[in-house]
Design an enzyme around this catalytic site. Structure first.
Site, short mmCIF file in Angstrom:
data_model
loop_
_atom_site.label_atom_id
_atom_site.label_comp_id
_atom_site.label_asym_id
_atom_site.label_seq_id
_atom_site.Cartn_x
_atom_site.Cartn_y
_atom_site.Cartn_z
CD GLU A 182 -3.37 7.37 9.17
OE1 GLU A 182 -2.37 8.00 9.88
OE2 GLU A 182 -3.73 7.31 8.29
CG ASP B 224 -2.72 6.37 4.55
OD1 ASP B 224 -2.62 6.51 5.31
OD2 ASP B 224 -2.66 6.77 3.36
#
Length: 738
Positions: A468, A415
């Site tokens: 990401e 993330d």
């Protein structure tokens, strides 16, 4: 023994005893436990509140020695004439306890362990630091250890000592900064924390274990001693075949799930499913829809459910919300038995500021940066890991390996990578510190990602990593040895934003935004991409996927069906967040459940069936897989028909023997007599039509067509088609005689 009571204090003074009683002494082993003196052994124990203490032989035989109180705060001592292993028999006001003395055990952590921790290269921290149930010298108990180099004193506290930080102070192993203590007769299931006295003598709020492998479910915050027995896995064949999946040549279609809101039991106070129940309900559902992987939003222990797991504090511990670590292992094992991989969201970018967590863990900025210009995220009100510190890098890499190696996770979606790569991420001038060259690149993060991916690829042949990353940082999925960051895939955020923006337009205006659907192919092979329609697109006022589509209810469903058809035809691995497959009208609510009652309506059940058929077609047709990574497997047949808002994507294998033509008509007007050039003559069969009646469409279009000799779109032959309104159709070439 004839040693006088005063001699029981040989080598120590009253000030040292006072410091121990007050919880200020940093070297308890210097005072407590066995110490040789005058040909005997003096044993001291600190047991505040005890009414009396005796020393017994550990095997139950031999003489009992009564211990004398040498300090009114609860310090007892006795001299014995031999150094045999012993136990303490403690008379408490309302009970008698027999136990071994924690201070009778020697050093437990090896010098190599401590050296590797300091280097940041100890990749099995979850079995070294924290709480480890074990047997020492025939005595069962728990070895506690924690890194707190700037603390004056560290104690382990729990139910076993009434959470009294004076009772079990730990031993400091210099120069590593690691504290350790073996506490007999504890075991899996016991709750604990660490009480830390900082360098200024201030007692900090009791801290959860940074590497705890089990934790209490929020809002409780204690760590739990995890089971020491390994889970009995049955997925050997699956794990051995993982290298092929990591290579990415085959289909990867991911169903993103928030376990707490996929399905709730309304009749039982809206409770969440546990891992065993999810294995019984989620796995068959994912199988039915043909997804290859489940991606779990972060399941590391996190204090606030509204963070969806993206502000974790227990990077080694599965959240207790859905059951035990063993229950999670069972779920993963059942997924593998069903042929489904499990990906996990993992968050090394930041952590919350809760005082019982990592924040100023030993009274200093230990895991975070001291300077808020480097160490604080204003967007998320979180702290940033100091990747310039070896122990912190090692902590994070060991966390990643914990999930991949010990829980058999098939991959990590990392993330907020962009927030880590740029020192000025979401910061104004003067709010960030340049790197040593004066630039905005975070060099420590770059090194960390290279190290992380290298170690994962070296140790975990079954697993892959997904970034990401929302910018154009070069080489995110380039191998480390070629100068890249080493991720296996990257979320294609640009494709997602552009295509959704196009689909939100009324069809009459789409001709002016045609390039938003084609631009993604300009850079499609600059990285190894995954096309994400994630949870981020259905929260914070963005509406649901179906809610983004224009028109009346029928047109919205048709738009979404056409869009899914375009997405599955476009090069790149696929990801869809739960609820999108049934056309849920409302935004995702983490405190609620997917609106499964919508499946009583034919149009929503039809959309769900379409997603399943798209996945099955993707998995069955090599032509729909090859171009995910190889540019020679893709061709725009129609990329410039903005006037009609028509797109034509040709997918093919490297040998050209498998061909799939996908045509999307993004207007509500059927295109009769639409000629499309094709590379091979013969029969082209419609193998999927998003406008089919079984999906809720108008059932317009052909079943198959044959080529004629009229050239079109650069090909010597073509087919004449009816393109259904707001629909995508797939045609498969059948070789002559096939």
């Amino acid at each position: 023994m004839n040693i006088e009571r005063s001699e029981l204090m040989t080598g120590i003074d009253r000030a040292a005893l006072d410091a121990l009683v007050d919880g200020r002494h940093g070297d308890p082993f210097a005072l407590l436990g066995p110490h040789p003196a005058q040909g005997a052994t003096i044993i001291r124990a600190f047991l505040p509140g005890a009414e009396g203490v005796e020393i017994l032989s550990r095997d139950g035989s031999g003489t009992r020695f009564r211990m004398h109180a040498i300090h009114p705060g609860g310090i007892f001592a006795a001299a014995i004439d031999r150094g045999d292993a012993y136990r303490l028999r403690i008379q408490w006001p309302e009970a008698v306890q027999e136990t071994e003395d924690p201070y009778a055990f020697g050093l437990l952590l090896g010098d190599l362990d401590l050296h590797l921790i300091g280097q940041g290269t100890h990749y099995d921290l979850g079995r070294t630091l924290g709480a480890r149930a074990m047997e020492v010298d025939g005595v069962s108990g728990v070895r506690f250890s924690v890194w707190a180099p700037n603390a004056r004193r560290v104690s382990v506290v729990g139910d076993f000592n009434a959470w009294d930080g004076r009772r079990h102070p730990m031993r400091l192993r210099q120069p590593s900064g690691v504290w350790e203590l073996f506490v007999p007769r504890l075991g899996p299931g016991d709750r604990y924390k660490f009480e830390i006295l900082d360098r200024n003598g201030t007692v900090l709020p009791q801290k959860a274990d940074p590497v705890a492998r089990a934790s209490e479910a929020a809002p409780a915050t204690a760590s739990i001693v995890a089971a020491s027995q390994p889970f009995r896995w049955t997925d050997d064949d699956w794990m051995r075949s993982g290298a092929a999946r990591r290579a990415g040549e085959g289909p990867i279609s991911v169903y993103e799930v928030h376990p707490g809101s996929w399905l709730r039991i309304a009749e039982e106070s809206n409770r969440v499913l546990d891992w065993v129940e999810l294995s019984q309900r989620l796995i068959p559902y994912v199988q039915k829809l043909g997804f290859t992987h489940i991606e779990l939003m972060p399941i590391m222990e996190h204090p606030f459910g509204g963070s969806w797991g993206y502000q974790p504090l227990g990077l080694f511990a599965p959240t207790g919300r859905y059951g035990t670590p063993e229950d999670l292992a069972y779920f993963i094992d059942r997924c593998h038995a069903a042929g489904i991989g499990v990906l996990l969201d993992w968050v090394p970018a930041h952590f919350p500021t809760d005082v019982w967590g990592l924040a100023r863990f030993d009274g200093t900025a230990l895991y975070e940066h001291e300077d808020p210009r480097e160490g604080f995220h204003k967007d998320w009100n979180t702290l940033i890991y100091n990747l310039g510190r070896n122990e912190v890098k090692g902590f994070l890499i060991a966390s990643a390996l914990e999930w991949l190696e010990h829980f058999h996770i098939d991959g990590l979606r990392v993330d907020a990578v962009a927030s880590m790569l740029y020192r000025d991420y979401s910061r104004k001038d003067g709010e960030w510190i340049p790197n040593k060259y004066g630039g905005r690149e975070n060099l420590e993060s770059v090194e960390f990602f290279k190290h992380l991916n290298s170690i994962i690829h070296q140790r975990c042949s079954h697993a892959f990593t997904v970034a990401e990353e929302s910018t154009a940082w070069p080489g995110v999925t380039k191998p480390v040895e070629e100068g890249g960051l080493g991720f296996d895939f990257k979320w294609n955020m640009g494709w997602m934003h552009d295509t959704l923006h196009y689909m939100e337009k009324e069809p009459i205006f789409r001709r002016h935004h045609h390039g938003m659907m084609t631009f993604g192919m300009v850079y499609a092979y600059s990285e190894r991409f995954m096309l994400p329609l994630s949870h981020d697109e259905v929260v914070h006022g963005k509406g649901s996927l179906i809610g983004k589509m224009p028109g009346d209810a029928w047109q919205r469903m048709a738009n979404l069906r056409a869009y899914f058809g375009f997405m599955w035809a476009h090069p790149g691995k696929k990801l869809l967040f739960m609820g999108g497959e049934i056309g849920q009208w409302t935004e995702w609510n983490h405190d609620g459940s997917i609106h499964w009652d919508l499946l009583d309506r034919p149009e929503h059940a039809g959309l769900q069936r379409l997603v399943g058929d798209l996945n099955r077609l993707y998995r069955a047709e090599p032509a729909l897989q090859f171009a995910d990574l190889h540019p020679e497997g893709f061709e725009w047949v129609i990329g410039d028909d903005a006037e009609n808002s028509v797109f034509g994507l040709l997918r093919k294998t490297g040998d050209g023997k498998s061909l799939i033509l996908a045509l999307s008509n993004m207007t509500p007007v059927a295109r009769e007599g639409y000629r499309v050039g094709v590379p091979q003559e013969g029969r082209w069969q419609v193998v999927l039509n998003t406008d089919a009646g079984l999906y809720g469409g108008s059932n317009l279009g052909q079943v198959e067509v044959w080529t004629d000799a009229e050239s079109a779109h650069g090909h010597p032959q073509s087919v004449m088609l009816t393109l259904p309104p707001l629909a995508t159709i797939y045609l498969k070439w059948t070789p002559p005689g096939g």
